[in-house]
Motif scaffolding. Structure first.
Motif, PDB file in Angstrom:
ATOM      1  N   VAL A 139      50.170  21.096  50.295  1.00 54.18           N
ATOM      2  CA  VAL A 139      50.344  22.630  50.132  1.00 54.18           C
ATOM      3  C   VAL A 139      50.473  23.054  48.442  1.00 54.18           C
ATOM      4  O   VAL A 139      51.462  22.351  48.088  1.00 54.18           O
ATOM      5  N   TRP A 140      49.611  23.918  48.182  1.00 57.80           N
ATOM      6  CA  TRP A 140      49.733  24.458  46.830  1.00 57.80           C
ATOM      7  C   TRP A 140      51.160  25.296  46.869  1.00 57.80           C
ATOM      8  O   TRP A 140      51.462  26.245  47.855  1.00 57.80           O
TER       9      TRP A 140
ATOM     10  N   PRO B 280      56.011  37.385  59.098  1.00 61.65           N
ATOM     11  CA  PRO B 280      55.734  36.455  57.948  1.00 61.65           C
ATOM     12  C   PRO B 280      55.685  35.034  58.512  1.00 61.65           C
ATOM     13  O   PRO B 280      56.394  34.610  59.451  1.00 61.65           O
ATOM     14  N   THR B 281      54.381  34.261  57.734  1.00 58.89           N
ATOM     15  CA  THR B 281      54.457  32.782  58.168  1.00 58.89           C
ATOM     16  C   THR B 281      54.482  32.212  56.732  1.00 58.89           C
ATOM     17  O   THR B 281      53.653  32.467  56.038  1.00 58.89           O
ATOM     18  N   THR B 282      55.372  31.111  56.671  1.00 56.27           N
ATOM     19  CA  THR B 282      55.245  30.476  55.064  1.00 56.27           C
ATOM     20  C   THR B 282      53.902  29.348  55.429  1.00 56.27           C
ATOM     21  O   THR B 282      53.728  29.014  56.429  1.00 56.27           O
ATOM     22  N   PHE B 283      53.793  28.915  54.179  1.00 58.04           N
ATOM     23  CA  PHE B 283      52.652  27.828  54.179  1.00 58.04           C
ATOM     24  C   PHE B 283      53.307  26.715  54.768  1.00 58.04           C
ATOM     25  O   PHE B 283      52.648  25.764  55.280  1.00 58.04           O
ATOM     26  N   LEU B 284      54.580  26.500  54.544  1.00 60.55           N
ATOM     27  CA  LEU B 284      55.035  25.048  55.312  1.00 60.55           C
ATOM     28  C   LEU B 284      55.031  25.237  56.686  1.00 60.55           C
ATOM     29  O   LEU B 284      54.679  24.269  57.473  1.00 60.55           O
ATOM     30  N   GLU B 285      55.429  26.510  57.362  1.00 63.84           N
ATOM     31  CA  GLU B 285      55.272  26.684  58.894  1.00 63.84           C
ATOM     32  C   GLU B 285      53.837  26.674  59.082  1.00 63.84           C
ATOM     33  O   GLU B 285      53.432  26.028  60.345  1.00 63.84           O
TER      34      GLU B 285
ATOM     35  N   HIS C  96      52.933  21.423  45.870  1.00 62.31           N
ATOM     36  CA  HIS C  96      52.187  21.408  44.505  1.00 62.31           C
ATOM     37  C   HIS C  96      52.701  22.748  43.866  1.00 62.31           C
ATOM     38  O   HIS C  96      51.813  23.503  43.608  1.00 62.31           O
ATOM     39  N   PRO C  97      53.961  22.675  43.238  1.00 64.06           N
ATOM     40  CA  PRO C  97      54.311  23.848  42.454  1.00 64.06           C
ATOM     41  C   PRO C  97      53.542  24.459  41.399  1.00 64.06           C
ATOM     42  O   PRO C  97      53.656  25.308  41.101  1.00 64.06           O
TER      43      PRO C  97
END
Length: 140
Positions: free
Chosen positions: A41-42, A80-85, A103-104
């Motif tokens: 995940v970027w 809202p949906t986070t990329f982790l979710e 990948h911060p």
């Protein structure tokens, strides 16, 4: 003033089963279908998007144009949906639990992009949940 009808819609994160892999949603679906582990995940994964299925985008546009609405209308869910979710939901849809690696250092875009769907609800209420959209995409 010239008699030309104008409709302004502002779609948020539209998605669908045949979207190009340059976008987050289809990339996550692709990783899930391949059972990628780790699941990359970027960014830090907390960036959030307002995902709305393309079928709902199209129907909302048609309804808004038919109503001759002249005010701008957000096409969104307000959720809202986070990329982790999103990563977790995509992986769960195919039945696995990968290690998610963020990948911060990679580009992430805007941190929080979620709209207010109040005006859209005057014309259309989204029918396809993100969970259903994910299932459709993994089955495509």
């Amino acid at each position: 003033a010239e008699g030309v009808p104008v409709t302004v819609v502002r779609p948020f994160s539209g998605y669908g089963s045949d979207q190009d892999l340059d976008y987050p949603f289809p990339s996550f679906i692709d990783r899930a279908k391949r059972r990628a582990d780790p699941f990359d995940v970027w960014g830090d994964g907390t960036q959030a998007r307002d995902f709305i299925h393309i079928d709902d985008v199209v129907q909302a546009c048609l309804n808004i144009v038919e109503a001759r609405e002249t005010r701008p209308v957000n096409l969104c869910t307000g959720v809202p949906t986070t990329f982790l979710e999103l990563a977790a939901a995509c992986a769960a849809a195919v039945g696995y639990e990968p290690t998610v690696v963020t990948h911060p250092d990679k580009p992430t875009g805007v941190h929080f992009r979620v709209g207010d769907p109040a005006r859209m609800h005057e014309f259309h209420t989204p029918r396809i949940t993100l969970a259903e959209g994910i299932l459709r995409a993994v089955q495509a």
